[in-house]
Write a protein that holds these residues in place. Structure first.
Motif, PDB file in Angstrom:
ATOM      1  N   ILE A 121       2.261  23.231 -34.603  1.00 49.98           N
ATOM      2  CA  ILE A 121       2.312  22.840 -33.182  1.00 49.98           C
ATOM      3  C   ILE A 121       2.761  21.394 -32.992  1.00 49.98           C
ATOM      4  O   ILE A 121       3.658  21.112 -32.186  1.00 49.98           O
ATOM      5  N   GLU A 122       2.172  20.473 -33.743  1.00 52.56           N
ATOM      6  CA  GLU A 122       2.416  19.048 -33.466  1.00 52.56           C
ATOM      7  C   GLU A 122       3.903  18.706 -33.554  1.00 52.56           C
ATOM      8  O   GLU A 122       4.413  17.926 -32.738  1.00 52.56           O
ATOM      9  N   ALA A 123       4.609  19.301 -34.507  1.00 50.93           N
ATOM     10  CA  ALA A 123       6.039  19.001 -34.690  1.00 50.93           C
ATOM     11  C   ALA A 123       6.869  19.428 -33.479  1.00 50.93           C
ATOM     12  O   ALA A 123       7.994  18.952 -33.294  1.00 50.93           O
ATOM     13  N   GLU A 124       6.340  20.314 -32.652  1.00 53.48           N
ATOM     14  CA  GLU A 124       7.089  20.809 -31.484  1.00 53.48           C
ATOM     15  C   GLU A 124       6.810  20.011 -30.218  1.00 53.48           C
ATOM     16  O   GLU A 124       7.411  20.266 -29.180  1.00 53.48           O
ATOM     17  N   ILE A 125       5.867  19.079 -30.285  1.00 51.05           N
ATOM     18  CA  ILE A 125       5.499  18.321 -29.082  1.00 51.05           C
ATOM     19  C   ILE A 125       6.552  17.243 -28.802  1.00 51.05           C
ATOM     20  O   ILE A 125       6.921  16.483 -29.685  1.00 51.05           O
ATOM     21  N   SER A 127       8.280  14.618 -25.303  1.00 47.74           N
ATOM     22  CA  SER A 127       7.822  13.935 -24.078  1.00 47.74           C
ATOM     23  C   SER A 127       7.754  14.902 -22.897  1.00 47.74           C
ATOM     24  O   SER A 127       7.145  14.609 -21.880  1.00 47.74           O
ATOM     25  N   LYS A 128       8.379  16.069 -23.031  1.00 50.50           N
ATOM     26  CA  LYS A 128       8.362  17.053 -21.938  1.00 50.50           C
ATOM     27  C   LYS A 128       7.229  18.074 -22.062  1.00 50.50           C
ATOM     28  O   LYS A 128       7.004  18.879 -21.156  1.00 50.50           O
ATOM     29  N   THR A 129       6.537  18.074 -23.199  1.00 54.63           N
ATOM     30  CA  THR A 129       5.480  19.061 -23.410  1.00 54.63           C
ATOM     31  C   THR A 129       4.302  18.788 -22.480  1.00 54.63           C
ATOM     32  O   THR A 129       3.815  17.659 -22.427  1.00 54.63           O
ATOM     33  N   LYS A 130       3.846  19.812 -21.765  1.00 52.40           N
ATOM     34  CA  LYS A 130       2.738  19.635 -20.837  1.00 52.40           C
ATOM     35  C   LYS A 130       1.530  20.499 -21.177  1.00 52.40           C
ATOM     36  O   LYS A 130       0.444  20.275 -20.657  1.00 52.40           O
ATOM     37  N   ALA A 131       1.726  21.514 -22.024  1.00 55.58           N
ATOM     38  CA  ALA A 131       0.599  22.410 -22.299  1.00 55.58           C
ATOM     39  C   ALA A 131       0.828  23.180 -23.590  1.00 55.58           C
ATOM     40  O   ALA A 131       1.966  23.328 -24.050  1.00 55.58           O
ATOM     41  N   VAL A 132      -0.288  23.623 -24.164  1.00 57.76           N
ATOM     42  CA  VAL A 132      -0.252  24.626 -25.230  1.00 57.76           C
ATOM     43  C   VAL A 132      -0.938  25.854 -24.651  1.00 57.76           C
ATOM     44  O   VAL A 132      -2.036  25.747 -24.090  1.00 57.76           O
ATOM     45  N   CYS A 133      -0.272  26.995 -24.746  1.00 58.82           N
ATOM     46  CA  CYS A 133      -0.882  28.242 -24.281  1.00 58.82           C
ATOM     47  C   CYS A 133      -1.200  29.092 -25.504  1.00 58.82           C
ATOM     48  O   CYS A 133      -0.291  29.609 -26.162  1.00 58.82           O
ATOM     49  N   ILE A 134      -2.490  29.193 -25.834  1.00 60.88           N
ATOM     50  CA  ILE A 134      -2.873  30.053 -26.956  1.00 60.88           C
ATOM     51  C   ILE A 134      -3.121  31.459 -26.431  1.00 60.88           C
ATOM     52  O   ILE A 134      -3.463  31.650 -25.260  1.00 60.88           O
ATOM     53  N   ILE A 147      -6.255  22.463 -32.504  1.00 61.83           N
ATOM     54  CA  ILE A 147      -5.383  22.596 -31.325  1.00 61.83           C
ATOM     55  C   ILE A 147      -5.965  21.797 -30.158  1.00 61.83           C
ATOM     56  O   ILE A 147      -5.241  21.089 -29.447  1.00 61.83           O
ATOM     57  N   ALA A 148      -7.278  21.891 -29.968  1.00 62.50           N
ATOM     58  CA  ALA A 148      -7.921  21.151 -28.868  1.00 62.50           C
ATOM     59  C   ALA A 148      -7.728  19.647 -29.055  1.00 62.50           C
ATOM     60  O   ALA A 148      -7.456  18.918 -28.087  1.00 62.50           O
ATOM     61  N   ALA A 149      -7.826  19.184 -30.297  1.00 63.50           N
ATOM     62  CA  ALA A 149      -7.660  17.752 -30.576  1.00 63.50           C
ATOM     63  C   ALA A 149      -6.223  17.308 -30.293  1.00 63.50           C
ATOM     64  O   ALA A 149      -5.995  16.224 -29.748  1.00 63.50           O
ATOM     65  N   LEU A 150      -5.244  18.152 -30.638  1.00 63.21           N
ATOM     66  CA  LEU A 150      -3.838  17.832 -30.333  1.00 63.21           C
ATOM     67  C   LEU A 150      -3.635  17.719 -28.822  1.00 63.21           C
ATOM     68  O   LEU A 150      -2.928  16.820 -28.344  1.00 63.21           O
ATOM     69  N   CYS A 151      -4.253  18.638 -28.077  1.00 66.16           N
ATOM     70  CA  CYS A 151      -4.112  18.615 -26.618  1.00 66.16           C
ATOM     71  C   CYS A 151      -4.710  17.331 -26.042  1.00 66.16           C
ATOM     72  O   CYS A 151      -4.137  16.730 -25.132  1.00 66.16           O
ATOM     73  N   ARG A 152      -5.845  16.897 -26.614  1.00 65.61           N
ATOM     74  CA  ARG A 152      -6.441  15.633 -26.146  1.00 65.61           C
ATOM     75  C   ARG A 152      -5.532  14.450 -26.507  1.00 65.61           C
ATOM     76  O   ARG A 152      -5.251  13.599 -25.673  1.00 65.61           O
ATOM     77  N   LYS A 153      -5.053  14.454 -27.742  1.00 62.45           N
ATOM     78  CA  LYS A 153      -4.239  13.337 -28.231  1.00 62.45           C
ATOM     79  C   LYS A 153      -2.958  13.149 -27.405  1.00 62.45           C
ATOM     80  O   LYS A 153      -2.572  12.030 -27.102  1.00 62.45           O
TER      81      LYS A 153
END
Ligand SMILES: *Cc1c(COP(=O)(O)O)cnc(C)c1O
Length: 368
Positions: A121-125, A127-134, A147-153
């Motif tokens: 996931i992280e490699a795909e983030i 400046s336009k990324t706004k969400a991860v949909c699991i 995943i939750a930590a990446l979303c916070r970061k």
């Protein structure tokens, strides 16, 4: 067919008396939309999932569409933004994004879990990324602290597609309460199924819940006042009444599914058949029981000839569909392998252990 993939007729018959009573109550009430049954269901389901808010809507696709549309209306996302999703999901997850002008960023699943590979996931983030949909696909918990930590970061929203996992848990918490918002489907074949279409959004975000409620009701904040160009996407009273009955038995039905799954896991022994890794008991509600087999099509035909119904979830991944022709040349080998090898065995609240034993015997005797 001796052993159907899933007999909805029998599923409904399990609770026929209570369901008929509930439907009859609505029929004779003279009130068919936005009434007591909806109010009760929204409260019951929010309590069950463990969120402050639940908003009923017309189906699971709309539930996901409304979540992203509400974030756009609230200025948190805008068309052109990117959302990370598993590439092997059901197409509804992807449609909810493209419908809103958001760009799905397709991430490969892992072959041993069939869920999104959290390490990719992280490699795909960007400046336009706004969400991860699991997506809790097949009824398996796809959430992880990573995943939750990446979303916070990266300050991303974490959205859950819980259409296949009603009642599933991550530790003590239900899926559908783990992220910022979740979409649920009550399509008849789902673990919590209505007698027609239905869906819901759960969230702890009051603004989001209010906006979703307006969007799904013509964009209306009060009668004849329209804040947004919404649509008519409401859950009707008959479906809400049916869901109020079936929700009471959801944990029991899921436990029954787990029993069948445990049996399959213990008994299926054929070197040509691979089962996904097991999870803790609370973390899989077995909406489906997927297996992988190099000779999947032969196996499906062989089981069909023996009267055993199976389905493929899903034979053509979203990026290979004609409606997404712009991605047809994208290489997603794991997703494609799953599409070529996956077979879903009969499972549900009505298959008997004797029938499951027949399925196992047939699979174990399969040779090529
Ligand atoms: C069923 C499903 C949906 C859509 O639900 P509908 O009620 O059919 O619109 C969305 N996502 C997933 C993963 C599903 O399985």
């Amino acid at each position: 067919m001796k052993i159907p993939f899933l007999s909805l007729k029998e599923v409904t018959a399990l609770r026929a008396v209570e369901i008929n009573e509930a439907v009859q109550r609505v029929v004779s009430s003279g009130w068919y939309l936005q009434g007591e049954e909806n109010e009760r269901f929204e409260k019951n389901y929010a309590d069950f999932i463990g969120t402050k808010y639940c908003v009923g809507c017309a189906n699971g696709l709309d539930a996901l569409i409304w979540i992203f549309r509400a974030y756009i209306e609230l200025g948190i996302m805008q068309p052109g933004d990117e959302v990370i999703v598993p590439a092997n999901t059901y197409i509804a997850t992807i449609l909810a994004l493209t419908e809103n002008g958001l760009k799905p960023v397709l991430v490969e699943p892992k072959l041993n879990t069939l869920e999104i590979d959290k390490d990719l996931i992280e490699a795909e983030i960007t400046s336009k990324t706004k969400a991860v949909c699991i997506v809790h696909l097949y009824g398996r918990d796809a959430y992880s602290e990573k995943i939750a930590a990446l979303c916070r970061k990266y300050n991303l929203k974490l959205i859950e597609d819980n259409a296949q996992a009603h009642g599933c848990r991550h530790n003590e918490q239900r899926t559908g309460s783990l992220g910022d918002a979740a979409g649920h489907s009550f399509y008849p074949g789902k673990n919590l199924g209505a007698l027609g279409d239905g869906g819901a959004v759960t969230t702890n975000d009051e603004k989001l819940a209010q906006t979703v409620r307006m969007l799904a009701n013509y964009g209306s904040s009060r009668k004849y006042v329209f804040d947004y160009c919404g649509r008519n996407s409401r859950l009707d009273e008959i479906q809400a009444a049916v869901l109020n009955v079936k929700l009471k038995y959801l944990d029991e039905d899921n436990d029954y599914r787990k029993g069948i799954a445990r049996y399959y896991i213990r008994k299926i022994q054929n070197p040509m058949v691979k089962l996904p890794d097991t999870l803790p008991e609370e973390s899989n509600v077995f909406h489906l029981f997927p297996i992988l087999c190099d000779h999947r099509d032969e196996l499906q035909k062989y089981l069909n000839d023996k009267g055993i119904g199976t389905l493929i979830h899903y034979p053509i991944p979203p990026h290979k569909q004609q409606c997404y022709s712009q991605w047809n040349d994208v290489q997603l080998p794991i997703t494609e392998q799953i599409a070529n090898q996956e077979l879903s065995l009969p499972i549900g609240p009505v298959i008997t252990l004797e029938e499951a034993a027949e399925v196992v015997a047939a699979i174990n005797a399969f040779t090529i």
